[in-house]
Design a protein around this motif. Structure first.
Motif, PDB file in Angstrom:
ATOM      1  N   VAL A  75      50.146  32.321  39.152  1.00 38.05           N
ATOM      2  CA  VAL A  75      48.745  32.748  39.235  1.00 38.05           C
ATOM      3  C   VAL A  75      48.619  33.658  40.460  1.00 38.05           C
ATOM      4  O   VAL A  75      49.103  33.311  41.540  1.00 38.05           O
ATOM      5  N   ALA A  76      47.991  34.820  40.266  1.00 37.20           N
ATOM      6  CA  ALA A  76      47.830  35.739  41.403  1.00 37.20           C
ATOM      7  C   ALA A  76      46.657  35.286  42.267  1.00 37.20           C
ATOM      8  O   ALA A  76      45.641  34.801  41.743  1.00 37.20           O
TER       9      ALA A  76
ATOM     10  N   GLY B  44      44.027  32.062  27.354  1.00 31.55           N
ATOM     11  CA  GLY B  44      43.144  31.166  28.114  1.00 31.55           C
ATOM     12  C   GLY B  44      43.753  30.686  29.413  1.00 31.55           C
ATOM     13  O   GLY B  44      43.126  29.917  30.148  1.00 31.55           O
ATOM     14  N   ARG B  45      45.010  31.137  29.713  1.00 31.82           N
ATOM     15  CA  ARG B  45      45.623  30.660  30.955  1.00 31.82           C
ATOM     16  C   ARG B  45      45.004  31.368  32.168  1.00 31.82           C
ATOM     17  O   ARG B  45      44.636  32.548  32.098  1.00 31.82           O
ATOM     18  N   LEU B  46      44.920  30.616  33.275  1.00 31.89           N
ATOM     19  CA  LEU B  46      44.400  31.199  34.510  1.00 31.89           C
ATOM     20  C   LEU B  46      45.315  32.339  34.937  1.00 31.89           C
ATOM     21  O   LEU B  46      46.531  32.176  35.023  1.00 31.89           O
ATOM     22  N   ARG B  47      44.720  33.498  35.194  1.00 37.80           N
ATOM     23  CA  ARG B  47      45.503  34.684  35.563  1.00 37.80           C
ATOM     24  C   ARG B  47      45.437  34.938  37.072  1.00 37.80           C
ATOM     25  O   ARG B  47      46.417  35.303  37.690  1.00 37.80           O
TER      26      ARG B  47
ATOM     27  N   ALA C 181      37.516  33.418  39.096  1.00 39.72           N
ATOM     28  CA  ALA C 181      38.718  33.025  38.351  1.00 39.72           C
ATOM     29  C   ALA C 181      38.805  33.917  37.122  1.00 39.72           C
ATOM     30  O   ALA C 181      37.834  34.013  36.355  1.00 39.72           O
ATOM     31  N   LEU C 182      39.942  34.598  36.973  1.00 41.48           N
ATOM     32  CA  LEU C 182      40.151  35.453  35.796  1.00 41.48           C
ATOM     33  C   LEU C 182      41.150  34.766  34.871  1.00 41.48           C
ATOM     34  O   LEU C 182      42.174  34.238  35.333  1.00 41.48           O
TER      35      LEU C 182
ATOM     36  N   ALA D 219      38.552  42.337  38.482  1.00 45.87           N
ATOM     37  CA  ALA D 219      39.666  42.916  37.707  1.00 45.87           C
ATOM     38  C   ALA D 219      40.229  44.137  38.430  1.00 45.87           C
ATOM     39  O   ALA D 219      41.451  44.338  38.465  1.00 45.87           O
ATOM     40  N   VAL D 220      39.356  44.941  39.030  1.00 46.19           N
ATOM     41  CA  VAL D 220      39.831  46.099  39.800  1.00 46.19           C
ATOM     42  C   VAL D 220      40.626  45.608  41.015  1.00 46.19           C
ATOM     43  O   VAL D 220      41.696  46.135  41.336  1.00 46.19           O
ATOM     44  N   ALA D 221      40.097  44.583  41.674  1.00 43.47           N
ATOM     45  CA  ALA D 221      40.775  44.050  42.869  1.00 43.47           C
ATOM     46  C   ALA D 221      42.178  43.562  42.497  1.00 43.47           C
ATOM     47  O   ALA D 221      43.158  43.838  43.202  1.00 43.47           O
ATOM     48  N   LEU D 222      42.273  42.849  41.381  1.00 44.77           N
ATOM     49  CA  LEU D 222      43.573  42.327  40.945  1.00 44.77           C
ATOM     50  C   LEU D 222      44.546  43.472  40.658  1.00 44.77           C
ATOM     51  O   LEU D 222      45.694  43.464  41.119  1.00 44.77           O
ATOM     52  N   LYS D 223      44.064  44.459  39.917  1.00 39.09           N
ATOM     53  CA  LYS D 223      44.925  45.598  39.536  1.00 39.09           C
ATOM     54  C   LYS D 223      45.415  46.326  40.793  1.00 39.09           C
ATOM     55  O   LYS D 223      46.619  46.545  40.971  1.00 39.09           O
TER      56      LYS D 223
END
Ligand code: NAD
Length: 326
Positions: free
Chosen positions: A6-7, A100-103, A93-94, A309-313
């Protein structure tokens, strides 16, 4: 049984990798997707927990177009400032929409501020008069400086007029105006309304601070502080004078600034236009220089998910996300 990673994207990394322009682009896109029916928010849970005067809850949704599924959990702890913490505390939480898994877990505090500022900035871009010169700021708390910075990027403002119920907070805002090279003046509310071409309200008020008759023709007002039942920043009668836009109609009519005008029968909720329709070119937005436009920015979960989502990318691209096994 296999572990998976998980990131984790920390608050500090979010600040490093997500710019105002990133937040603006993500919020504008998701408002457009919502208006097309490609993204939707789930019902909000927001409750007083009966401890520390706190409001706690969940904002959740799914952006099918962007393939972003998740939830922001957190809330508002009004006594945090005295502890050196911001009043809003949250995490996003994404989840993987296919399994459905926590990313990922992404810090939500900075993102809340930039996504909220992006929302009013999107409204200024699409609804304010292009020749707007005077920006009126009502509110001088944590969010206000983010609001001011984002607004200043949308129009060639020449001056900032500000009012806050607690005058000791005004210097926070004055410092940012100074940094931006904008003349700044603290004024009374009536003068602010008489002169401002664009007004942003970003307070925790529970009663109208600005009266309907004070707002000058052609003004665009972004009401950003009201995100809970009972809160109110402007006179409900203003909804009869203005063309009303929002992020999401269901929230606007129930927990947003429009809740009072709708409850009093001053406007029908069908008369509120989602700004995504203007973004998508399906509604003209402002149609005259004299029209008053009002944007009710209630803050939707999809804004948080888009920003996260932008932050994760960006964090993954920069090698700045950390990973934990689950
Ligand atoms: P803050 O606590 O840092 O600042 C509060 C602001 O409201 C200050 O300007 C303060 O002077 C003023 N205020 C406090 N009590 C008041 C009262 N009783 N009447 C009138 N004004 C009062 O808060 P913040 O983080 O800057 O947030 C400001 C508001 O924005 C809050 O109501 C918050 O819930 C809301 N908010 C909305 C969104 C959204 O998406 N729409 C997102 C984040 C925050």
């Amino acid at each position: 049984m296999s572990d998976y990673a998980v990131a984790v994207v920390s608050e500090d990394v979010c600040k490093e990798v997500v710019s105002r322009a990133d937040a603006f682009e993500a919020v504008e896109a998701v408002f457009g997707a919502m208006a097309k029916g490609d993204a939707w928010n789930f019902p909000v849970v927001r409750e007083a927990i009966g401890h520390a005067d706190a409001l706690y809850g969940f904002k959740s949704g799914f952006d099918r177009a962007g393939q972003v599924l998740g939830v922001k959990s957190g809330g508002y702890w009004p006594n945090n400032l005295s502890r050196g913490l911001t009043n809003h505390q949250s995490v996003v939480a994404l989840f993987d929409p296919d399994t459905g898994r926590l990313r990922a877990l992404v810090g939500g505090n900075y993102l809340t501020a930039v996504r909220t500022a992006a929302s009013s900035a999107v409204s200024i871009k699409h609804l304010s008069r292009p020749d707007s010169k005077i920006l009126g700021m009502v509110g001088a708390g944590h969010q206000s400086t983010f609001q001011l910075r984002a607004a200043a990027e949308q129009r060639a403002f020449e001056k900032v007029l500000a009012w806050n119920p607690h005058p000791d907070m005004i210097p926070n805002l004055a410092r940012v105006a100074d940094e931006l090279g904008l003349p700044f003046e603290a004024v009374e509310r009536e003068r602010l309304c008489a002169e401002a071409d664009v007004i942003i309200t970003i307070t925790s008020a529970f009663e109208p601070l600005l009266m309907a008759g004070w707002i000058k023709p052609g003004c665009h007002i972004a009401c950003m502080g009201t995100d809970t039942k009972g809160k109110q920043e402007v006179d409900a009668a203003l909804f009869k004078r203005a063309s009303v836009f929002c992020d999401e109609v269901a929230q606007s009519a129930t927990i947003g600034e429009a809740q009072h005008a709708v409850a009093q029968g001053l406007i029908d909720q069908d008369a509120i236009t989602p700004i995504g329709r203007v973004i998508n070119g399906d509604h003209p937005g402002r149609t005259s220089a004299e029209e008053i436009t009002l944007f009710d920015g209630t803050g939707v979960g999809l804004q948080d998910l888009a920003a996260a989502a932008v932050a994760l990318k960006r964090a993954e691209e920069a090698g700045k996300a950390t990973f934990a096994s689950l």
